[in-house]
Design a protein around this motif. Structure first.
Motif, PDB file in Angstrom:
ATOM      1  N   PRO A   1       0.787  -1.223   0.000  1.00 59.44           N
ATOM      2  CA  PRO A   1       0.000   0.000   0.000  1.00 59.44           C
ATOM      3  C   PRO A   1       0.820   1.275   0.000  1.00 59.44           C
ATOM      4  CG  PRO A   1      -0.949  -1.587   1.494  1.00 59.44           C
ATOM      5  CD  PRO A   1       0.359  -2.160   1.025  1.00 59.44           C
TER       6      PRO A   1
ATOM      7  N   ASN B   1      -1.683   3.614  -1.084  1.00 60.23           N
ATOM      8  CA  ASN B   1      -2.751   2.693  -0.695  1.00 60.23           C
ATOM      9  C   ASN B   1      -3.886   2.667  -1.720  1.00 60.23           C
ATOM     10  OD1 ASN B   1      -4.452   0.965   0.555  1.00 60.23           O
ATOM     11  ND2 ASN B   1      -4.554   2.075   2.493  1.00 60.23           N
TER      12      ASN B   1
ATOM     13  N   ALA C   1      -6.088   0.589  -2.397  1.00 62.17           N
ATOM     14  CA  ALA C   1      -7.383   0.067  -1.952  1.00 62.17           C
ATOM     15  C   ALA C   1      -8.327   1.204  -1.592  1.00 62.17           C
ATOM     16  CB  ALA C   1      -7.190  -0.863  -0.752  1.00 62.17           C
ATOM     17  N   LYS C   2      -7.762   2.345  -1.155  1.00 54.90           N
ATOM     18  CA  LYS C   2      -8.600   3.500  -0.824  1.00 54.90           C
ATOM     19  C   LYS C   2      -9.285   4.053  -2.069  1.00 54.90           C
ATOM     20  CE  LYS C   2      -5.567   6.142   1.148  1.00 54.90           C
ATOM     21  NZ  LYS C   2      -4.964   7.275   1.886  1.00 54.90           N
ATOM     22  N   HIS C   3      -8.642   3.865  -3.225  1.00 54.01           N
ATOM     23  CA  HIS C   3      -9.158   4.453  -4.455  1.00 54.01           C
ATOM     24  C   HIS C   3      -9.956   3.456  -5.285  1.00 54.01           C
ATOM     25  CE1 HIS C   3      -6.505   7.697  -3.343  1.00 54.01           C
ATOM     26  NE2 HIS C   3      -5.456   6.900  -3.412  1.00 54.01           N
TER      27      HIS C   3
ATOM     28  N   GLU D   1      -5.224  -2.854  12.874  1.00 60.17           N
ATOM     29  CA  GLU D   1      -4.407  -1.916  12.104  1.00 60.17           C
ATOM     30  C   GLU D   1      -2.958  -1.926  12.589  1.00 60.17           C
ATOM     31  OE1 GLU D   1      -5.446  -0.795   9.294  1.00 60.17           O
ATOM     32  OE2 GLU D   1      -6.507   1.103   9.562  1.00 60.17           O
TER      33      GLU D   1
ATOM     34  N   GLU E   1      -6.616  -6.155   2.397  1.00 58.54           N
ATOM     35  CA  GLU E   1      -6.651  -4.713   2.141  1.00 58.54           C
ATOM     36  C   GLU E   1      -8.063  -4.239   1.797  1.00 58.54           C
ATOM     37  OE1 GLU E   1      -5.029  -1.957   2.316  1.00 58.54           O
ATOM     38  OE2 GLU E   1      -3.236  -2.820   3.192  1.00 58.54           O
TER      39      GLU E   1
ATOM     40  N   SER F   1     -10.039  -1.600   3.955  1.00 56.24           N
ATOM     41  CA  SER F   1     -10.426  -0.328   3.334  1.00 56.24           C
ATOM     42  C   SER F   1     -11.895  -0.017   3.604  1.00 56.24           C
ATOM     43  CB  SER F   1     -10.161  -0.370   1.824  1.00 56.24           C
ATOM     44  OG  SER F   1     -11.052  -1.249   1.165  1.00 56.24           O
TER      45      SER F   1
ATOM     46  N   ARG G   1     -12.171   1.080   7.226  1.00 52.56           N
ATOM     47  CA  ARG G   1     -11.713   2.463   7.397  1.00 52.56           C
ATOM     48  C   ARG G   1     -12.785   3.460   6.964  1.00 52.56           C
ATOM     49  NH1 ARG G   1      -6.683   0.262   4.540  1.00 52.56           N
ATOM     50  NH2 ARG G   1      -5.410  -0.533   6.265  1.00 52.56           N
ATOM     51  N   LYS G   2     -13.482   3.138   5.872  1.00 55.28           N
ATOM     52  CA  LYS G   2     -14.547   4.035   5.407  1.00 55.28           C
ATOM     53  C   LYS G   2     -15.697   4.099   6.404  1.00 55.28           C
ATOM     54  CE  LYS G   2     -13.671   3.389   0.458  1.00 55.28           C
ATOM     55  NZ  LYS G   2     -14.124   2.754  -0.793  1.00 55.28           N
TER      56      LYS G   2
END
Length: 739
Positions: A153, A158, A160-162, A239, A296, A300, A303-304
């Motif tokens: 990441p 990272n 995975a965030k996108h 995490e 991941e 992700s 995290r959202k």
């Protein structure tokens, strides 16, 4: 790694665009309706009949027929050919326009190394590493820079965030189900059943009147209305471990294993061993890469959702009637990581019974045989480990890490934190608990067969009858297998070749060796499947190193295990055989087996021989498959018994969900595992037992046979198997039926 075969991808791309356009047209219905009315109202008197017909259709919202009458044109849905061609062109545009540029280490004097992010290639691939047959496939390969970014990441900020994950959990309650494609997500395509393209199953479902599906819709709405949130304390631990490289608590190692260097020697044996070690290392690294990407994606989503007050999971069904969350990554059907970081959004005071069930829940999660103790034994286990539990809750990373020794470590940690909060409080019973407490069936497939067959011995073996401690069918089968092997080991090896295998295996027989085979026996596991399961367990033990001996030992153990199962569960085997025979009669007439669940859901087995055809696209010629008209007779027969039982356990779970909602409980279900707040476990236990008894008080097999005879009047079906006289009311008094 980093490549994707094309056929399914291209069809999916085309299908998604097809859905987008369909949704756009749906939004313009009102405009189309007004336009059609204006056209019709201006016609001459001789077309008055047509006008009345059109208005009648409009009132009934049958707009497609209106357009055919007024505009005299056929409106056809896109076929798979068109979807594949469109998907191909879209992907071609992506390969022509998407580029990557490696970072900083390039020289300022040299031209920038800008290269395509994706490439279309052809690659020769073996579908099975054990087979020598290879085929040439078209693939899309991503650039190594993208691949390293997915795996590391830090490499691409990272990615995975996108990544676009459209079916994420909802922040508002899901849309109530009102039809085949009307419910679930508000704006994303949602279907009440996952038919995987089976037109016959779709038609069967669409042909049912909405009123006859109300019980199913109500159950799915109930499951979707449960509000969840992220357990921030557990997620912080996850995490921290992941940032430190993983490889703890079931998380995959974030580092690859090194590839062995080629030996300087030219010895053919050494070279061959080196090649094998390289293949093995590459295989392990591919598996780790896949697991890292999966982790991941889960993280992700967490995290959202971490700072949201709560969220919801819309549910739909598989073709058998089992319910699943539509979001695929972070949900309560997932692994220990998923379940550990999820909790109910609403807390409820523990109360006296809640504290009792929270302790039992923690013992079950720790397991290691603890879950097979009586309830009092599990409570004693927790009371004897309070120091370790407090340490785990207060200092999970740098403490003694007792929670890491649990079979489900993250869920165990969540329970440790909740129990620690309660026991350190001045009023333990008033502490709020957000944890879902699980009550699991005991080899649930066999429980359903025992209820169908009314066999008292089988019912007792799977806890349909009260006992001082839970009956353990896996241990019972292991004892029977051991006894058979003991008899075989005393025979003369000259006349009985299994004697040597029995002597080799007799000390390796335990509960774990036979558990998976026993568990899957009711779902139609074959001898080959059983042999592969047992071979993996023997390989884990490491006492047999010769591959040929290992194979022979697995064959022998599988044969003995299936024989022991046949001895103990004769009534279940009889019902399985009857279901399979009925399916064979139907499939022999080139008909798929179909039935209705107790909730009225139509089920049709989608096993048809596929037809292959070719489509030329802008990228390449694709070999596509479509559902043919001939059924797979063998698959229809072997799959029917497990599919039928799955449709029954799905019905049990959904009726329990609705009853729990009516009783004011929060409910979540994972097939044969039912969850609620700790303070409500006793009420849920009462409800799920009542619903099980209610389900099997119905003449299920009689109704099934009658439906077959009505649907296929010219066919002759075998008579119903004999059944015992087990009293279903015993289930209401069995503490370990679900526990």
């Amino acid at each position: 790694m980093g490549l994707c075969r094309l056929c399914r991808l291209l069809c999916k791309l085309g299908w998604l665009l097809n859905r987008r356009i369909h949704n756009f047209l749906e939004k313009t219905k009102n405009h189309q309706r007004k336009q059609i009315i204006d056209e019709v109202q201006g016609v001459s008197k001789e077309k008055e009949i047509l006008r009345k017909r059109v208005n009648s259709l409009i009132k009934r919202r049958r707009l497609t027929e209106v357009k055919k009458l007024v505009k005299n044109e056929e409106i056809k849905p896109w076929g798979r050919d068109a979807q594949a061609k469109l998907g191909s062109r879209l992907l071609e545009l992506l390969t022509e326009t998407a580029y990557v540029q490696p970072p900083i280490d390039q020289s300022g004097d040299s031209p920038p190394d800008i290269r395509p992010a994706f490439r279309h290639k052809f690659k020769t691939i073996s579908r099975d590493p054990k087979q020598k047959i290879k085929k040439r496939y078209g693939i899309i390969e991503c650039d190594p820079l993208l691949l390293s970014g997915l795996d590391n990441p830090a490499g691409l900020d990272n990615p995975a965030k996108h990544m676009l994950i459209p079916y994420i959990p909802m922040l508002v309650p899901p849309k109530k189900w009102k039809g085949y494609d009307n419910g679930g997500y508000l704006f994303l395509p949602s279907y009440v059943m996952r038919t995987h393209g089976s037109r016959k199953q779709q038609d069967a479902l669409k042909g049912v009147h909405v009123k006859n599906m109300q019980k199913v819709f109500e159950a799915l709405d109930t499951l979707g209305s449960t509000k969840w949130r992220v357990n921030k304390k557990v997620f912080a631990v996850v995490e921290g471990i992941w940032a430190s490289g993983g490889n703890i608590a079931g998380l995959v190692d974030r580092n690859d294993i090194p590839i062995p260097e080629k030996p300087p020697s030219e010895d053919s044996t050494e070279i061959q061993e080196w090649k094998w070690s390289v293949r093995k290392a590459n295989k392990i690294n591919r598996e780790r890469h896949s697991q890292r990407c999966d982790t991941e994606l889960k993280l992700s989503v967490a995290r959202k959702m971490e700072n949201e007050e709560g969220f919801y999971y819309p549910h739909n069904l598989d073709f058998r009637g089992r319910a699943y969350p539509m979001h695929p990554h972070l949900n309560h059907l997932g692994n220990d990581l998923c379940r550990g970081v999820l909790e109910f959004a609403e807390g409820r005071p523990l109360g006296r019974s809640g504290l009792h069930w929270l302790k039992i829940h923690l013992a079950n999660l720790y397991s290691g045989g603890v879950g097979k103790l009586s309830h009092d034994g599990r409570l004693a286990f927790v009371d004897n480990h309070l120091d370790e539990i407090f340490d785990s809750a207060e200092n999970p990373i740098n403490g003694n890490r007792w929670w890491l020794t649990a079979e489900d470590p993250f869920q165990c940690l969540a329970a440790c934190i909740n129990l620690s909060e309660a026991l350190k409080s001045s009023s333990p019973h008033s502490v709020l608990s957000y944890l879902p407490i699980h009550q699991d069936g005991s080899c649930n497939g066999l429980q359903h067969y025992a209820a169908l067959g009314r066999d008292s011995l089988e019912a007792a073996a799977v806890n349909l009858v009260a006992g001082e401690k839970p009956a353990d069918v896996y241990s019972e089968i292991a004892v029977r297998v051991h006894n058979i092997m003991k008899r075989d080991s005393n025979k003369d090896p000259a006349t009985n070749p299994n004697a040597l295998l029995a002597k080799l295996l007799i000390d390796q027989v335990d509960r774990k060796l036979v558990k998976q085979t026993v568990m899957t026996s009711v779902y139609g596991v074959t001898f080959v499947g059983a042999r592969e399961q047992i071979e993996r367990r023997l390989e884990e033990k490491g006492q047999i190193t010769d591959d040929r001996v290992l194979f022979a030992a697995a064959c022998y153990t599988a044969k003995v295990t299936l024989a022991a199962l046949g001895e103990l569960f004769q009534a279940a085997r009889s019902i399985m055989g009857w279901l399979g025979d009925c399916a064979k009669v139907i499939a022999s007439e080139n008909q798929p087996v179909r039935w209705k669940t107790p909730l009225g859901l139509p089920v049709l087995q989608p096993y048809h021989k596929s037809e292959r055809y070719f489509v030329r696209t802008s990228l390449q010629v694709l070999a596509l498959q479509r559902e043919g008209n001939s059924v797979q007779v063998r698959k229809q027969r072997t799959a029917f018994p497990p599919n039928f039982v799955h449709s029954l356990d799905g019905s049990h779970m959904m009726t329990t969900a609705v009853a729990c909602r009516d009783a004011g409980l929060h409910f979540a279900g994972v097939h044969d595992s039912f969850w609620t707040h700790a303070c409500d476990v006793e009420k849920m236990n009462q409800i799920l037992r009542e619903k099980f008894v209610e389900l099997y008080s119905m003449p299920i097999l009689e109704n099934l046979l009658e439906s077959f005879q009505t649907s296929y009047p010219s066919l002759v079906f075998p008579p119903l198997p004999e059944r015992g006289n087990f009293d279903l009311q015993e289930v209401l008094r069995s503490p370990y039926f679900f526990n």
